[in-house]
Design an enzyme around this catalytic site. Structure first.
Site, PDB file in Angstrom:
ATOM      1  CB  VAL A 206      -0.783   5.089  -6.887  1.00  0.00           C
ATOM      2  CG1 VAL A 206      -0.561   3.807  -6.118  1.00  0.00           C
ATOM      3  CG2 VAL A 206      -0.953   4.831  -8.186  1.00  0.00           C
ATOM      4  CG  ASP A 207      -3.988   7.054  -0.366  1.00  0.00           C
ATOM      5  OD1 ASP A 207      -3.108   6.645   0.212  1.00  0.00           O
ATOM      6  OD2 ASP A 207      -4.777   7.934  -0.292  1.00  0.00           O
TER       7      ASP A 207
END
Length: 407
Positions: A206-207
């Site tokens: 998750v970025d």
């Protein structure tokens, strides 16, 4: 309450104490902190000397976050006064044994000394070692001052003294951070969640700094969606370097967590970094919330927990271990390198370059494994220098460096 005392040389020390603590006990704590015997300490508060050893700080009017001035009483034998006597050490040890509050305070600042309070010989040895180290440091500072006095117009000497003072402040800042904010030196586990694409389990990174959701061609093959790639969206992603975009899968169903099904689009980009990077486009489309207090990604009221360190992909765990030794060296360079973080958007997709073009090769030496550097070069088409800069910014973690490349 918290107070501070400053010496005539400008050193500042913090203490956590009880407002009902008597002055003589405060001086005993100061002795443990800087190695100066209570008999040689002169404390001032708002210009008034504190003389009654039985008075408490509250009686003197000292409140939270106040600063006391400590002057060292002149002595004919500075070395012996800084080291102290066995009788003084035993008095201090007995005082600590009779005052659990003082012992607890000492345990926070000087745990080794506090743990030796039941061993008189070891207690004395530790205090002598501490006093000796401080005395040697004071001698070095005096030598620097003497060097300045010898020739105050020597530019090189001035620079050396300026650097010594700066490093003294850096070390004081480092010590203060270790004491009051030790968690800042721990390693941070990146945010991964369990995702299932076309029945194939994937650990997604998750970025929120990546504009698009990116999948590697290998992952797309494993998930059986390479047949859906729209090659009209092929091109080059340009940032610090370049990376080849194979195309785009416009719509595919993914399962997040246990029972949350979402429609997602993927940019298929070459590289051997993260299999699936869950980017800002998906986070915004589904109004996701990264809740670090709950340690979960929240979508539509459902909590998808972030994976623990032992659940991360093996490559991510290995890189975290390897990056630990690089972090102190790279702290200063990370802020400068972050200004060069690449981004991917519709404006960065251009026509593929001519096959005759190739990036320049740099011979710059690096402390990072050559395999990590080559991985970044191959996935982004960047130079060796640029790959090293990305690793500097990422503290040596190739996963983070890849996210900077495509984020």
């Amino acid at each position: 309450m918290r107070i501070a005392f400053t010496t005539e040389t400008g050193e500042v020390h913090n203490l956590e104490i009880d407002s009902q603590m008597e002055l003589e006990n405060i001086k005993a704590l100061i002795e443990a902190e800087i190695g100066t015997a209570p008999a040689n300490q002169i404390l001032f508060y708002h210009g008034q000397e504190l003389t009654d050893p039985k008075k408490t700080l509250e009686q003197y009017g000292v409140v939270q976050d106040e600063i006391l001035l400590l002057k060292i009483r002149p002595s004919n034998n500075q070395s012996s006064s800084s080291v102290g006597t066995p009788g003084e050490y035993e008095f201090m040890r007995q005082t600590l044994l009779s005052r659990p509050d003082m012992l607890q305070q000492l345990r926070q600042n000087q745990s080794e000394l506090a743990n030796a309070v039941n061993d008189p010989q070891r207690f004395t040895e530790i205090i002598q070692e501490m006093a000796q180290r401080r005395h040697e440091g004071e001698l070095q500072r005096m030598q620097q001052i003497n060097m300045l006095n010898e020739d105050p117009y020597d530019v090189e000497k001035q620079r050396s003294i300026e650097e010594a003072i700066r490093m003294q402040n850096v070390l004081a800042n480092f010590s203060d951070a270790l004491e009051h904010n030790p968690e800042s030196f721990g390693r941070v586990t990146m945010l991964y969640i369990d995702v299932e694409v076309n029945g194939h389990p994937v650990k997604a990174f998750v970025d929120s700094g990546a504009q698009a959701t990116i999948m590697s061609p290998q992952c797309a093959e494993s998930c059986g969606i390479m047949r859906l790639v729209d090659n009209r969206f092929a091109g080059i992603a340009k940032g610090v370097g370049t990376a080849k975009i194979i195309g785009r899968v416009h719509s595919a169903q993914i399962r997040v967590g246990t029972d949350l099904f979402l429609i997602c689009s993927f940019t298929i980009m070459e590289g051997r970094g993260t299999d699936l990077l869950f980017g800002l486009d998906m986070l915004k489309r589904h109004q996701a919330c990264i809740d670090l207090q709950k340690n979960a990604l929240i979508i539509n009221g459902k909590e998808i927990r972030f994976l623990a360190e032992h659940e991360l992909p093996e490559s991510a765990r290995m890189e975290m271990d390897e990056s630990e030794e690089h972090i102190p060296h790279n702290l200063a360079s990370s802020s400068a390198s972050n200004t060069e973080s690449p981004s991917i958007s519709s404006s960065t997709i251009v026509n593929p370059p001519s096959s005759n073009s190739s990036p320049p090769v740099s011979q710059q030496q690096s402390q990072y494994p050559d395999e990590h550097i080559q991985n970044l070069i191959s996935m982004g088409g960047i130079t060796r220098d640029e790959a090293i800069k990305l690793l500097d910014a990422a503290g040596g973690n190739v996963e983070i460096a890849a996210s900077l490349l495509f984020g």
